[in-house]
Design an enzyme around this catalytic site. Structure first.
Site, PDB file in Angstrom:
ATOM      1  N   ASP A   1    -121.513 109.362  28.856  1.00 29.42           N
ATOM      2  CA  ASP A   1    -122.324 110.341  29.563  1.00 29.42           C
ATOM      3  C   ASP A   1    -123.783 109.894  29.457  1.00 29.42           C
ATOM      4  O   ASP A   1    -124.119 109.040  28.630  1.00 29.42           O
ATOM      5  CB  ASP A   1    -122.120 111.717  28.923  1.00 29.42           C
ATOM      6  CG  ASP A   1    -122.903 112.809  29.626  1.00 29.42           C
ATOM      7  OD1 ASP A   1    -123.151 112.676  30.841  1.00 29.42           O
ATOM      8  OD2 ASP A   1    -123.278 113.784  28.954  1.00 29.42           O
TER       9      ASP A   1
ATOM     10  N   ASP B   1    -127.171 112.228  30.088  1.00 31.69           N
ATOM     11  CA  ASP B   1    -128.061 113.220  29.476  1.00 31.69           C
ATOM     12  C   ASP B   1    -127.486 113.748  28.169  1.00 31.69           C
ATOM     13  O   ASP B   1    -126.344 114.204  28.114  1.00 31.69           O
ATOM     14  CB  ASP B   1    -128.288 114.387  30.445  1.00 31.69           C
ATOM     15  CG  ASP B   1    -129.091 113.976  31.663  1.00 31.69           C
ATOM     16  OD1 ASP B   1    -130.322 113.916  31.566  1.00 31.69           O
ATOM     17  OD2 ASP B   1    -128.470 113.695  32.712  1.00 31.69           O
TER      18      ASP B   1
END
Length: 383
Positions: free
Chosen positions: A112, A114
């Site tokens: 991922d 953020d």
């Protein structure tokens, strides 16, 4: 019994990896910690067509409050934290189990963006990853197929990461593209490009304009266009205004039954109702790489958000690889392991960087020896 110590230093990041090798008659690895129970996680789906009245708005606001880390943290007792850590031990402390499970298999990394490769910040446009983190991901991709899976627009994530050799899955996996020159891990040289929600683009554009107009009177609210989905950020909105924001979003989505609302970390996500998410993107990428039906593949997914739970669940159901949840608080998750999110974003970056650097060193540089060798790994993080 003899002991040998080797220290591998990354001067750019300030991370030293100390590897202690103990030669003994013991077995190579200890058994993995068995989970005491399985937990479920995932998105909160709120289809607009089921929304109605003040009671539903209040439910939205309650859910928005529940996603606040400070609130969840205050509700979690020390016993809850300890119990949760037993079920989801720190990935930094479980390397022997990781080595044992992955021996002889092809590692595939899914990351991922953020909150995982970059800190969570008030301004989404300033969620920059550090140079040290970029170096770690670049080195990782030299040895393993590596993909960034994000709710962000794919082009925006690419501009943050700036590594052409990676796979990118933006818009929660609805916009997937592989390296332009193809991948050394694939027999075919044709680049991967997959966009299962293309027909929704005009609708997404229309809703984006409507949300901009509806939310402009709410200080701190922002609407981010992520091509195949939209994000309404309320991290900088006064909590007293959350109900008003929920009402404005609801008033727009009532007109679009083909869109659904899910929730992340202080963000409302608007997406098409198609059955596609980060878990589906993970499966698609494994298939594209030729590992769809392989038993010797070992996918690793690292993420911090509710939307990452779809990928964690896929790995759990497949019985292959593992998910790592980045979180400083206990929460329901299908991930196998965890990373404690430090209080400062800079420290978080080094924790993730340390894990990535370790995997890179572990699977690319260390040759497995007979069972008389027992490895112990320690990280010294110089902040």
């Amino acid at each position: 019994m003899t002991r040998q110590n080797v220290v591998v230093a990354d001067t750019k990041s300030g991370i030293n990896v100390a590897i202690t090798m103990t030669v003994s008659n013991s077995s190579l690895f200890t058994k993995a910690v068995k989970k005491t129970r399985e937990t479920q996680g995932g998105c909160i789906n709120i289809p607009p067509k089921k929304v109605g009245g003040g009671a539903r708005i209040n439910a939205w606001v309650d859910s928005m409050r529940a996603s606040s880390p400070t609130r969840v943290k205050s509700a979690a007792s020390l016993s809850d934290q300890s119990s949760w850590m037993l079920r989801h031990p720190s990935a930094l402390n479980m390397f022997e189990q990781i080595i044992e499970a992955s021996k002889g298999k092809q590692i595939v990394m899914f990351l991922d963006y953020d909150g995982t490769l970059s800190p969570i910040v008030d301004d989404p446009d300033r969620a920059f990853m550090s140079d040290a983190m970029r170096t770690a991901v670049r080195e990782l991709a030299r040895y393993f197929p590596t993909a960034i899976v994000s709710g962000r627009c794919r082009d925006k994530v690419y501009n943050f990461v700036r590594l052409a050799e990676l796979y990118y899955a933006g818009s929660h996996g609805m916009d997937i593209k592989g390296p332009a020159k193809g991948s050394k891990y694939k027999k075919e040289t044709k680049a991967v490009l997959f966009q299962p929600a293309s027909e929704f683009l005009p609708m997404i554009d229309e809703v984006y304009k409507a949300l901009l107009e509806k939310t402009k009177s709410i200080p701190g609210a922002s609407v981010e266009h992520n091509k195949f989905c939209l994000s309404v950020h309320y991290r900088c909105v006064d909590e007293k205004k959350w109900s008003m924001l929920a009402q404005q979003v609801r008033s727009v989505l009532q007109q679009y039954p083909k869109l659904r609302l899910t929730q992340g970390r202080k963000v409302l996500e608007i997406r098409p109702t198609i059955k596609w998410d980060k878990g589906k993107a993970l499966e698609f990428l494994l298939e594209s790489l030729g590992f769809g039906n392989c038993t010797d593949v070992f996918p690793v997914y690292i993420g911090d958000d509710r939307t990452d739970e779809d990928a964690f669940k896929i790995l759990r159901d497949r019985g292959q690889g593992f998910g790592i949840l980045v979180s400083k608080i206990p929460k329901d998750t299908s991930a196998s392991y965890s990373l404690q999110e430090p209080l400062e974003a800079r420290t978080l970056s080094y924790y993730i960087h340390a894990l990535i650097l370790f995997l890179y060193l572990l699977f690319s540089s260390i040759v497995y020896t007979p069972a008389c060798i027992n490895y112990h790994f320690f990280f010294v993080i110089n902040l």
